[in-house]
Design an enzyme around this catalytic site. Structure first.
Site, PDB file in Angstrom:
ATOM      1  N   GLY A  87       0.851  -1.188   0.000  1.00  0.00           N
ATOM      2  CA  GLY A  87       0.000   0.000   0.000  1.00  0.00           C
ATOM      3  C   GLY A  87       0.878   1.224   0.000  1.00  0.00           C
ATOM      4  N   ARG A  88       0.325   2.316  -0.413  1.00  0.00           N
ATOM      5  CA  ARG A  88       1.080   3.574  -0.375  1.00  0.00           C
ATOM      6  C   ARG A  88       2.462   3.438  -0.992  1.00  0.00           C
ATOM      7  NH1 ARG A  88       0.034   6.681   5.326  1.00  0.00           N
ATOM      8  NH2 ARG A  88      -2.218   6.580   5.288  1.00  0.00           N
TER       9      ARG A  88
END
Ligand SMILES: *[C@@H]1O[C@H](CO)[C@@H](O)[C@H](O)[C@H]1NC(C)=O
Ligand SMILES: *[C@@H]1O[C@H](CO)[C@@H](O)[C@H](O)[C@H]1NC(C)=O
Length: 365
Positions: free
Chosen positions: A260-261
Site C-alpha cells: 500500500g502507499r
C-alpha cells in the site's frame, strides 16, 4: 626490503581512496541543481555523535560513511500503552502494532475493535536527525549504513544529497516506529542509490509544508518485513507525498514487497485547491495487484505510443510506455497539467526495464 614495499602500498591505497570519494553524477529531474557539500573535503565521522554533529551544523560538508552507524539503544527505550489496530488480524502476533503517536490509537485511526497493548520501542528510531543545508552524505561501496535512525531535511534546510546509504531498522514492528527520510519546508534534495528497509512507517515522506524540488533516483525501497500490516510479509507504508508545493522526480527506483502507499499523493490539507499531478512513464509493474487505488488528482499513465507524443511539447520527450505483468489497471490520460512542466528541469525517461532491480540500491553506483 619488506618495510618500504608495505609503505608504498599504503600510500597508493590512500590516494586511490581519496580520488574515488565524492558524489557521483548529478540529479535527474527537478533537483538537478543540487550540489550538497560541493567541493568540501570528504570527512569520515568516527561515531554516531560526530555523524550527528556534522549533519546538523551549518557548515557545508561532504560526509563519507565507510561503516555502519548504529543508533539503536543510544537514546534508550520507551515502554508505554500503544495498540493493536483492528486491521492486525495476523496469526502469532505477527502483524504490525502501533505506537500511540499523535493519539493515533485513540482517535479512531486504529479502527473499531483496536485493543490497547504495551509497546516497547527504541527511542532513537522515532526522532530523525535534522540535517542542515549544504550537505552531501555518501556511502563508500556498500558499507554506509545508518541503523535505527532516520534523516529529516526540514525547516528551511536545502541543498542536500544523500547517496549510496542504507537506512534500516527503525522499529519495524510498530506503526509510527520511524520514517527513513523526511523532507518538509526544504528545497533541492537529491536521494540517490540509497536503500531503505525495515522501517516502522514511511520509507520517504514529503510534507506537509513545501518541499519544492526533490529527486528520488536509483533507490531500493525494500518492503520485506516480518511485521506486515497486511499479514503477508509486505510493508504497507511506502512513499508519502503531501507537501503543499512539491516537484518530485522519481526515476530508476526499485520498489518491492509493498502492500500500500507505494506512492501516496495526498492533497495538502491546508490548500485543497491544489491536487496531485502525475506523469508515470517507463515503469515496470510486475505482480502489482492495484497500481491505482483511487485518483482524485490528475494522472497521465502514458497509455499508448500515439497518446505519449503529447508529452513532447512541455516535457521535452515523448513519454515512454509502462509495462504490466500480472498487474491491475493503471489508467490516466489527463494532459491538462502538462504546461506546469514548462521551464522545469524534467528528467529524461528510459524504456521500461526490469534491470532496475540490479541497478538501484547501494553498492552499485
Ligand atoms: C549554503 O550554501 C549557499 C551557497 O554557498 C549559501 O548561500 C548558504 O548560506 C549556505 N547555507 C548555510 C545554512 O550555510
Ligand atoms: C524474519 O524472521 C526470520 C525467522 O526468525 C528471520 O530468519 C528473517 O531474517 C526475518 N526477516 C527480516 C526481514 O527481519
Amino acid at each position: 626490503m619488506k618495510s618500504p614495499t608495505y609503505i608504498l602500498v599504503g600510500i597508493y591505497t590512500l590516494l586511490g581512496q581519496a580520488a574515488a570519494v565524492g558524489v557521483v553524477g548529478t540529479a535527474p529531474g527537478f533537483a538537478a541543481s543540487t550540489t550538497g557539500g560541493g567541493t568540501a573535503t570528504p570527512q569520515y565521522p568516527a561515531d554516531i555523535t560526530e555523524l550527528t554533529t556534522w549533519l546538523t551544523d551549518s557548515t557545508a560538508r561532504v560526509i563519507a560513511l565507510n561503516k555502519e552507524f548504529n543508533f539503536i539503544g543510544s537514546e534508550g527505550t520507551a515502554t508505554e500503552t500503544g495498540c493493536r489496530p483492528a486491521s492486525n488480524t495476523c496469526p502469532d502476533n505477527g502483524g504490525q502494532d502501533a505506537i500511540n503517536q499523535a493519539d493515533w490509537c485513540t482517535n479512531g485511526n486504529a479502527g473499531t475493535g483496536a485493543t490497547s497493548i504495551q509497546v516497547t520501542y527504541d527511542k532513537a528510531g522515532i526522532t530523525p536527525i535534522n540535517v542542515g543545508s549544504n550537505k552531501s552524505l555518501i556511502g563508500i561501496g556498500s558499507t554506509g549504513v545508518i541503523r535505527g535512525k532516520g534523516l529529516r531535511i526540514a525547516n528551511g534546510a536545502k541543498n542536500v544529497i544523500i547517496q549510496n546509504i542504507h537506512i534500516t531498522e527503525l522499529n519495524p514492528q510498530y506503526i509510527w516506529g520511524g520514517d527513513a527520510i523526511t523532507v518538509a519546508g526544504s528545497d533541492l534534495v537529491w536521494v540517490d542509490h540509497c536503500k531503505v528497509s525495515l522501517v516502522g512507517r514511511q520509507m520517504f515522506v514529503a510534507g506537509t509544508t513545501a518541499s519544492n524540488r526533490v529527486t528520488l533516483s536509483n533507490t531500493e525501497f525494500d518492503g520485506v518485513t516480518n511485521w506486515s500490516a497486511t499479514c503477508d510479509g509486505h510493508h504497507y507504508w511506502g512513499v508519502y507525498l503531501t507537501g503543499s508545493s512539491d516537484l518530485v522526480t522519481m526515476k530508476g527506483n526499485y520498489i518491492h514487497h509493498t502492500s500500500g502507499r507505494v506512492v501516496r499523493l495526498l492533497r495538502p490539507r491546508l490548500r485543497h485547491r491544489r491536487r496531485g499531478y502525475v506523469v508515470a512513464e517507463g515503469n515496470v509493474f510486475q505482480d502489482v495487484v492495484t497500481p491505482l487505488l483511487e485518483n482524485k488528482g490528475s494522472l497521465f499513465s502514458s497509455p499508448s505510443t500515439s497518446a505519449n507524443t503529447a508529452c513532447a511539447a512541455d516535457l521535452g520527450h515523448n513519454c515512454q510506455l509502462n509495462t504490466y505483468g500480472n498487474s491491475g489497471a493503471f489508467d490516466g490520460s489527463d494532459t491538462g497539467f502538462f504546461s506546469d512542466f514548462s521551464g522545469q528541469t524534467v528528467a529524461s525517461a528510459d524504456a521500461a526495464s526490469t534491470s532496475i532491480s540490479s541497478s538501484a540500491g547501494v553498492g552499485v553506483i
